[in-house]
Design an enzyme around this catalytic site. Structure first.
Site, mmCIF file in Angstrom:
data_model
loop_
_atom_site.group_PDB
_atom_site.id
_atom_site.type_symbol
_atom_site.label_atom_id
_atom_site.label_comp_id
_atom_site.label_asym_id
_atom_site.label_seq_id
_atom_site.Cartn_x
_atom_site.Cartn_y
_atom_site.Cartn_z
ATOM 1 N N GLY A 12 0.773 -1.172 0.032
ATOM 2 C CA GLY A 12 0.019 0.029 -0.227
ATOM 3 C C GLY A 12 0.696 1.126 -0.029
ATOM 4 O O GLY A 12 0.474 2.197 0.403
ATOM 5 N N ASN A 14 1.400 3.083 -2.768
ATOM 6 C CA ASN A 14 0.578 3.975 -3.320
ATOM 7 C C ASN A 14 -0.702 4.723 -2.622
ATOM 8 O O ASN A 14 -1.012 5.812 -2.922
ATOM 9 C CB ASN A 14 0.036 3.539 -4.805
ATOM 10 C CG ASN A 14 1.348 3.634 -5.740
ATOM 11 O OD1 ASN A 14 1.507 4.367 -6.428
ATOM 12 N ND2 ASN A 14 1.770 2.189 -5.872
ATOM 13 N N ASN A 107 -6.315 2.996 -12.517
ATOM 14 C CA ASN A 107 -5.228 2.070 -12.116
ATOM 15 C C ASN A 107 -3.998 2.583 -12.021
ATOM 16 O O ASN A 107 -3.805 3.674 -13.124
ATOM 17 C CB ASN A 107 -5.342 0.985 -12.757
ATOM 18 C CG ASN A 107 -4.428 -0.201 -12.480
ATOM 19 O OD1 ASN A 107 -4.223 -0.539 -11.358
ATOM 20 N ND2 ASN A 107 -3.632 -0.818 -13.682
ATOM 21 N N HIS A 109 -0.096 1.691 -13.094
ATOM 22 C CA HIS A 109 0.403 0.343 -13.798
ATOM 23 C C HIS A 109 2.210 0.877 -13.786
ATOM 24 O O HIS A 109 2.352 2.055 -14.160
ATOM 25 C CB HIS A 109 0.102 0.188 -15.122
ATOM 26 C CG HIS A 109 0.816 -1.314 -15.618
ATOM 27 N ND1 HIS A 109 0.686 -2.159 -15.185
ATOM 28 C CD2 HIS A 109 1.922 -1.410 -16.564
ATOM 29 C CE1 HIS A 109 1.335 -3.343 -15.699
ATOM 30 N NE2 HIS A 109 2.262 -2.283 -16.577
ATOM 31 N N ASP A 150 -5.192 -3.115 -18.274
ATOM 32 C CA ASP A 150 -4.325 -2.227 -18.809
ATOM 33 C C ASP A 150 -4.616 -1.422 -20.187
ATOM 34 O O ASP A 150 -3.803 -0.921 -20.707
ATOM 35 C CB ASP A 150 -2.869 -2.767 -18.797
ATOM 36 C CG ASP A 150 -2.441 -3.238 -17.518
ATOM 37 O OD1 ASP A 150 -2.913 -2.459 -16.446
ATOM 38 O OD2 ASP A 150 -1.718 -4.053 -17.349
ATOM 39 N N GLU A 180 5.306 6.685 -9.823
ATOM 40 C CA GLU A 180 3.955 6.204 -9.349
ATOM 41 C C GLU A 180 3.300 7.123 -8.210
ATOM 42 O O GLU A 180 2.304 7.762 -8.311
ATOM 43 C CB GLU A 180 3.925 4.974 -8.781
ATOM 44 C CG GLU A 180 4.104 3.753 -9.767
ATOM 45 C CD GLU A 180 4.205 2.420 -9.328
ATOM 46 O OE1 GLU A 180 3.016 2.164 -8.875
ATOM 47 O OE2 GLU A 180 5.136 1.655 -9.417
HETATM 48 C C1 GAR Z 1 3.038 -1.014 -7.596
HETATM 49 O O1 GAR Z 1 4.223 -0.870 -8.180
HETATM 50 C C2 GAR Z 1 1.693 -0.919 -8.565
HETATM 51 O O2 GAR Z 1 1.898 -0.225 -9.668
HETATM 52 C C3 GAR Z 1 1.878 -2.180 -8.864
HETATM 53 O O3 GAR Z 1 1.947 -2.770 -7.884
HETATM 54 C C4 GAR Z 1 2.950 -2.118 -6.939
HETATM 55 C C5 GAR Z 1 1.955 -2.210 -5.611
HETATM 56 O O4 GAR Z 1 2.631 -1.513 -4.710
HETATM 57 N N1 GAR Z 1 0.381 -2.860 -9.650
HETATM 58 C C6 GAR Z 1 0.496 -3.348 -10.512
HETATM 59 O O5 GAR Z 1 1.259 -4.155 -11.311
HETATM 60 C C7 GAR Z 1 -0.923 -3.656 -11.248
HETATM 61 N N2 GAR Z 1 -0.873 -4.439 -12.305
HETATM 62 P P1 GAR Z 1 1.983 -0.797 -3.513
HETATM 63 O O6 GAR Z 1 1.020 -1.496 -2.740
HETATM 64 O O7 GAR Z 1 3.029 -0.425 -2.411
HETATM 65 O O8 GAR Z 1 1.350 0.399 -3.795
#
Ligand code: GAR
Length: 196
Positions: A12, A14, A107, A109, A150, A180
């Site tokens: 989490g 993001n 989303n 990505h 995506d 991100e």
């Molecule tokens: C992030 O890098 C996000 O962009 C990616 O997973 C990670 C989650 O990190 N998402 C994907 O690959 C979706 N296809 P987080 O839980 O620390 O935010």
């Protein structure tokens, strides 16, 4: 004011970037009303609780795709969601949820779509694929969610340079820090401003 629901599956970071932006007054027209995790016990749920945001767990495991969608939809409706943010959500959403919220689901990505995206490209795998291909630039994309994984309309992108000899883990961190965590809160704030 838009009701924002964030869907998570893991650490989490993001989500944290979104909560921090809200705390700093950078998302004046959005309120985080609920965080829903597809996995129990993940750190994202603690981050939400610490920020005083309601949490729910809708486990993907042990359910059919339809059961999962029905349960998720019930949580989204109960929260009166206006905007849904997938922040490290590791489950592909089904048609029912997508149809109910057209251009209301975004989303993040961890690559520059249309590179290294679609089914099977998630988390660290995305960065491993970029390194294996040998691209010199990658980044992150915020996009709307439609029925193509995506494949929805792009809202924001930011490029990140790939340093010689960097590992996939290091690259994941660099893309988070330099792309991100910046473009996701900005995109959410902009959508809330436009739709308030
Ligand atoms: C992030 O890098 C996000 O962009 C990616 O997973 C990670 C989650 O990190 N998402 C994907 O690959 C979706 N296809 P987080 O839980 O620390 O935010």
């Amino acid at each position: 004011m838009l009701n924002i629901v964030v869907l998570v599956s893991g650490g989490g970071t993001n989500l944290q970037a979104l909560l921090d932006a809200k705390k700093d007054g950078k998302i004046p027209n959005g309120e985080f009303v609920k965080v829903i995790s597809s996995k129990p016990g993940v750190y994202a749920l603690e981050r939400a609780a610490k920020a005083g945001v309601a949490t729910a767990v809708v486990e993907r495991k042990g359910k059919t795709a339809e059961e999962f969608e029905t349960a998720l939809l019930a949580e989204l409706k109960a929260a009166k969601a206006d905007l849904i943010v997938l922040a490290g959500f590791m489950t592909i959403l089904g048609e029912k949820v997508i149809k109910e919220y057209p251009e209301k689901i975004v989303n993040v990505h961890p690559a520059l779509i249309p590179s290294f995206c679609g089914k099977g490209f998630y988390g660290l795998k995305v960065h491993e694929a970029a390194l294996e291909y040998g691209v010199k630039v990658t980044g992150a994309t915020v996009h709307f969610v439609n029925e193509i994984p995506d494949g929805g309309r792009i809202i924001a992108q930011k490029a990140v340079e790939i340093d010689e000899g960097i590992t996939a883990e290091e690259l994941q961190k660099k893309v988070m820090e330099q792309a991100e965590w910046i473009i996701l809160p900005q995109a959410v704030a902009k959508l809330c401003d436009e739709r308030k």
